[in-house]
Design an enzyme around this catalytic site. Sequence first.
Site, PDB file in Angstrom:
ATOM      1  N   GLY A 119       2.275  -6.216  10.752  1.00 26.53           N
ATOM      2  CA  GLY A 119       2.569  -5.010   9.976  1.00 26.53           C
ATOM      3  C   GLY A 119       2.266  -3.708  10.700  1.00 26.53           C
TER       4      GLY A 119
ATOM      5  N   TYR B 201       0.838  -1.203   0.000  1.00 27.04           N
ATOM      6  CA  TYR B 201       0.000   0.000   0.000  1.00 27.04           C
ATOM      7  C   TYR B 201       0.878   1.260   0.000  1.00 27.04           C
ATOM      8  CZ  TYR B 201      -2.810   3.785   1.875  1.00 27.04           C
ATOM      9  OH  TYR B 201      -3.385   5.017   2.072  1.00 27.04           O
TER      10      TYR B 201
END
Length: 330
Positions: A287, A144
């Site tokens: 993450g 992303y």
Amino acid sequence: MPKPMNVLVTGGAGYIGSHTCKLLAGAGYIPVAFDNLSFGHEWAVKWGPFVSGDLSDVDFVRNTLREHEIGAVIHFAANAYVGESMENPRKYFRNNAANSLNLLEAMLDAEVKTLVFSSTCATYGIPETIPIPDDHPQRPANPYGETKLFVERAIHWYAGAYGLRWAAPRYFNASGADPDGEIGEDHDPETHLIPIIIEAALGKRPHIEIFGTDYGTPDGTAVRDYVHVTDLGDAHLGALNYLLEGGENLAFNLGTGQGHSVREVIGSVERVSGREVPRREGPRRPGDPPSLVADARRAEAVLGWHPRFPDLDVIVETAWRWHESQEKPE
Ligand code: UDP
């Protein structure tokens, strides 16, 4: 009186896009919302024309720019789930990177040279310093952030070669809802902390799961910088005005500079709603960095931007009112 400028807002039916359309209209622009409705809602387009379309179709985008006599673009349309981007990076490279190149292609063809591009603090990766300065090195830790950085780099080089003029706000955690209650956050599935806690308070979920209680933060839960969606919209509007007045190309952080832990946000929802929020403690979400807080000095210095709604309880209150209003029949 000069004719108002038409501004194409990609993702204009989405959460941050629709709030920005409202502010653009209030400032005398005509926001043209361009959205494929994969996440957006047609009911959120209230302040200008709606164009149903997809950025994968460069001919259609080029025609839209010409037909609507677009003078500038604000580009929100993107996929924005970090976890999903780890599992399905091709989706992110296609929808965020390739489709943004399509938009740039169409803009150059149609000679639209002004762009405000929604970027993100995810372009920084794991921060070396907190708060994160505007010039922090950019080393994304997931696809992303990588695709958003890719677009930042593309527009940088396009600026030099083709005279594109751009601003790239990198925002932290968008939150809250329109203070007038006209629009708000509505994602399906919802993954964001504040709406999930509100849903738990409303009894629409059995509980909120706290992702990680062993971080090296004061209460062990992860810290984020929650910035009101209307303040983000203000900054996009400010960046557009700044570019149209001849300002230099610019990337900048958008956050309040105040970090809040997951437990603090739960406390805020309990204060605002007067209800107890059932919770469970779970493992960390893969993450997730422990702490992300903005140093938004550049936005303040260059754009004169100051958050109007920096207080967490005020942010949560606008979100709470929106979600509560969605409970009742129209
Ligand atoms: N979070 C959580 N439970 C949830 C959703 C989120 O504990 O059900 C935590 C998440 O781990 C992060 C913070 O809340 O530390 C904000 O998460 P969100 O997904 O809202 O935004 P992100 O920071 O990932 O962009």
